[in-house]
Structure formats: C-alpha cells, structure tokens
Enzyme design. Structure first.
Site, PDB file in Angstrom:
ATOM      1  N   VAL A 298      -8.188  -7.148 -19.091  1.00 13.31           N
ATOM      2  CA  VAL A 298      -7.077  -7.030 -18.134  1.00 13.31           C
ATOM      3  C   VAL A 298      -6.199  -5.855 -18.553  1.00 13.31           C
ATOM      4  O   VAL A 298      -5.555  -5.891 -19.606  1.00 13.31           O
ATOM      5  CB  VAL A 298      -6.257  -8.338 -18.087  1.00 13.31           C
ATOM      6  CG1 VAL A 298      -5.055  -8.175 -17.156  1.00 13.31           C
ATOM      7  CG2 VAL A 298      -7.127  -9.489 -17.619  1.00 13.31           C
TER       8      VAL A 298
ATOM      9  N   HIS B 219      -1.156   0.938 -13.330  1.00 10.03           N
ATOM     10  CA  HIS B 219      -0.416  -0.252 -13.752  1.00 10.03           C
ATOM     11  C   HIS B 219       1.036   0.141 -14.027  1.00 10.03           C
ATOM     12  O   HIS B 219       1.289   1.168 -14.663  1.00 10.03           O
ATOM     13  CB  HIS B 219      -1.057  -0.839 -15.017  1.00 10.03           C
ATOM     14  CG  HIS B 219      -0.365  -2.075 -15.479  1.00 10.03           C
ATOM     15  ND1 HIS B 219      -0.567  -3.305 -14.877  1.00 10.03           N
ATOM     16  CD2 HIS B 219       0.560  -2.276 -16.458  1.00 10.03           C
ATOM     17  CE1 HIS B 219       0.208  -4.201 -15.480  1.00 10.03           C
ATOM     18  NE2 HIS B 219       0.895  -3.607 -16.429  1.00 10.03           N
TER      19      HIS B 219
ATOM     20  N   GLY C 176       0.784  -1.233   0.000  1.00 14.53           N
ATOM     21  CA  GLY C 176       0.000   0.000   0.000  1.00 14.53           C
ATOM     22  C   GLY C 176       0.816   1.283   0.000  1.00 14.53           C
ATOM     23  O   GLY C 176       0.351   2.307   0.510  1.00 14.53           O
TER      24      GLY C 176
ATOM     25  N   ILE D 247      -8.574  -9.825 -10.394  1.00  8.84           N
ATOM     26  CA  ILE D 247      -9.251  -9.391 -11.627  1.00  8.84           C
ATOM     27  C   ILE D 247     -10.744  -9.369 -11.338  1.00  8.84           C
ATOM     28  O   ILE D 247     -11.314 -10.346 -10.838  1.00  8.84           O
ATOM     29  CB  ILE D 247      -8.904 -10.331 -12.788  1.00  8.84           C
ATOM     30  CG1 ILE D 247      -7.409 -10.180 -13.101  1.00  8.84           C
ATOM     31  CG2 ILE D 247      -9.743 -10.018 -14.018  1.00  8.84           C
ATOM     32  CD1 ILE D 247      -6.866 -11.192 -14.057  1.00  8.84           C
TER      33      ILE D 247
HETATM   34  C1  GRF Z   1       2.098  -0.590  -7.959  1.00  6.05           C
HETATM   35  O1  GRF Z   1       3.313  -0.651  -8.668  1.00  6.05           O
HETATM   36  C2  GRF Z   1       0.933  -0.570  -8.919  1.00  6.05           C
HETATM   37  O2  GRF Z   1       1.221  -0.020 -10.148  1.00  6.05           O
HETATM   38  C3  GRF Z   1       0.636  -2.033  -9.102  1.00  6.05           C
HETATM   39  O3  GRF Z   1       0.852  -2.605  -7.845  1.00  6.05           O
HETATM   40  C4  GRF Z   1       1.848  -1.854  -7.150  1.00  6.05           C
HETATM   41  C5  GRF Z   1       1.298  -1.576  -5.783  1.00  6.05           C
HETATM   42  O4  GRF Z   1       2.270  -1.223  -4.867  1.00  6.05           O
HETATM   43  N1  GRF Z   1      -0.699  -2.228  -9.622  1.00  6.05           N
HETATM   44  P1  GRF Z   1       1.886  -0.748  -3.391  1.00  6.05           P
HETATM   45  O5  GRF Z   1       1.095  -1.869  -2.738  1.00  6.05           O
HETATM   46  O6  GRF Z   1       1.056   0.502  -3.543  1.00  6.05           O
HETATM   47  O7  GRF Z   1       3.195  -0.509  -2.722  1.00  6.05           O
END
Ligand code: GRF
Length: 202
Positions: free
Chosen positions: A154, A119, A21, A102
């Site tokens: 996706v 992403h 997070g 998903i």
């Molecule tokens: C991020 O790199 C985001 O792009 C991907 O998952 C990662 C999440 O990281 N979907 P975090 O849990 O916010 O540290």
C-alpha cells in the site's frame, strides 16, 4: 515502459478515478495544451456515479464506469473487467488518480512498471486512505505529495517525485487537501512526462 513516448506517438494512457477527478481534469488540460509524450485515451472508474467520469466525457475520451460485481470473487472479477478494457485500448501506461481500491498482487504484476499513483503525503509518511487526517493528527508542519510506481504493498512502490507542502496552523483536512491538490496537479503531468520519455533509470 514498453517504449519511449513522443509528441507524435504519445504513450496510450488510461486514468483510473473514484471521486471528483480534479487530478484527471488537470492532466487532460495539460495533455491538450502541451506537445506531450503521453495521452489519455481511456478513463475508468470503479463506479458509474463517479463525478470524475464527466471530465473524460467532456474531453471526448472513451470513459467507462465499471461497478464492483456482486459475489464472492467480486474483487478479482472487477480487476478482470478493468484489465480487459485496458488491453482492448492497447494501454501502455496506467495512471491511478484518486483511485480508491487496493489492487491485488495479480493485477499489479500484469502492469508493474507501467502503473503509477499519486499520494497526498510525503511517503513513506502517512500511507493509506487518510493521509491528511493522519498528518494533522501527528502535528506535522510539512506534508506534500508523492508520485510513485505501484507495487504489491500500500503506497510502497518506488518514489518518482515528491514535493513538500506546508501545513498551516488551524488547517482543516479540507484546507490541507486543497493546498496539496494544487501542487499535485502540476507535479503528476511532469512526472508522467519524465516517465514516458525514459527519464527515470530503473
Ligand atoms: C488526490 O489528492 C490524490 O493524491 C489522492 O486522491 C485525491 C484525488 O482527488 N490519491 P481528485 O479525485 O483527483 O480530485
């Protein structure tokens, strides 16, 4: 969006996380230090153990882990529980931030246009759960991150923002991930600012 958010009446956002997070933490920090047109009022995770939940709790936001129920229709049951929480809190904007499930087309259709994801690649390149590994394996010299609306596919929804990030010689997956996350943490709040104030034409 259901309406235009303002600093006086920010859009009520829910953030869904699965892991550490860091993106949620960056968004909460941004929202608390800027006059902002979106505010996180709910943090959800697909696990009670997700470390990301701590960021929601520390910020005094309603924070709930909803583990996947057992049974044959567990996916739909789980989404039903998530949807009920979103409705209970009058959520207007659903922000996926490292949410690793998903979503079914049924769930997406309930939130379409109000459901965004970030992403860690320059979509449409390297969709899916292993973007960094795939970028390195392909010998990419540039990767990046993409904020997009979520559709039934996706990582295939309409792109709202992208930023390039260099891939350096000798990078490990962790190196590339860290470099991209630093950019994500600035980009996502800005994309949400623009989205919540009607700044994208659909
Ligand atoms: C991020 O790199 C985001 O792009 C991907 O998952 C990662 C999440 O990281 N979907 P975090 O849990 O916010 O540290």
């Amino acid at each position: 969006m259901p309406r235009v958010g303002t600093p006086d009446e920010p859009l009520r956002a829910a953030v869904l996380v699965s892991g550490g997070g860091s993106g949620l933490a960056a968004l909460l920090a941004y929202q608390s230090s800027n006059p902002c047109s979106h505010r996180t009022v709910l943090v959800l995770s697909d696990s009670s153990e997700a470390r990301g939940l701590e960021h929601g709790l520390a910020a005094g936001v309603k924070t709930i882990g909803i583990p996947i129920p057992e049974g044959p229709s567990s996916r739909r049951e789980h989404e039903k529980l998530i949807h009920e929480e979103l409705e209970r809190e009058d959520i207007e904007l659903v922000v996926l931030s490292g949410y690793m499930r998903i979503l079914t087309p049924d769930f997406v259709s309930l939130w379409k246009g109000r459901l965004v994801n970030i992403h860690p690649s320059l979509l449409p390149e390297f969709p899916g759960a292993h973007a960094h590994r795939d970028a390195l394996a392909a010998g990419a010299t540039v990767s990046g991150c993409t904020v997009h609306l979520v559709d039934e596919g996706v990582d295939s929804g309409r792109i709202l923002e992208q930023r390039e990030v260099p891939v350096l010689r000798g990078d490990t997956e962790a190196d590339l991930q860290d470099r991209i996350k630093a950019v994500e943490h600035k980009l996502y709040p800005l994309a949400l600012d623009r989205l919540s104030t009607g700044g994208y034409s659909f």
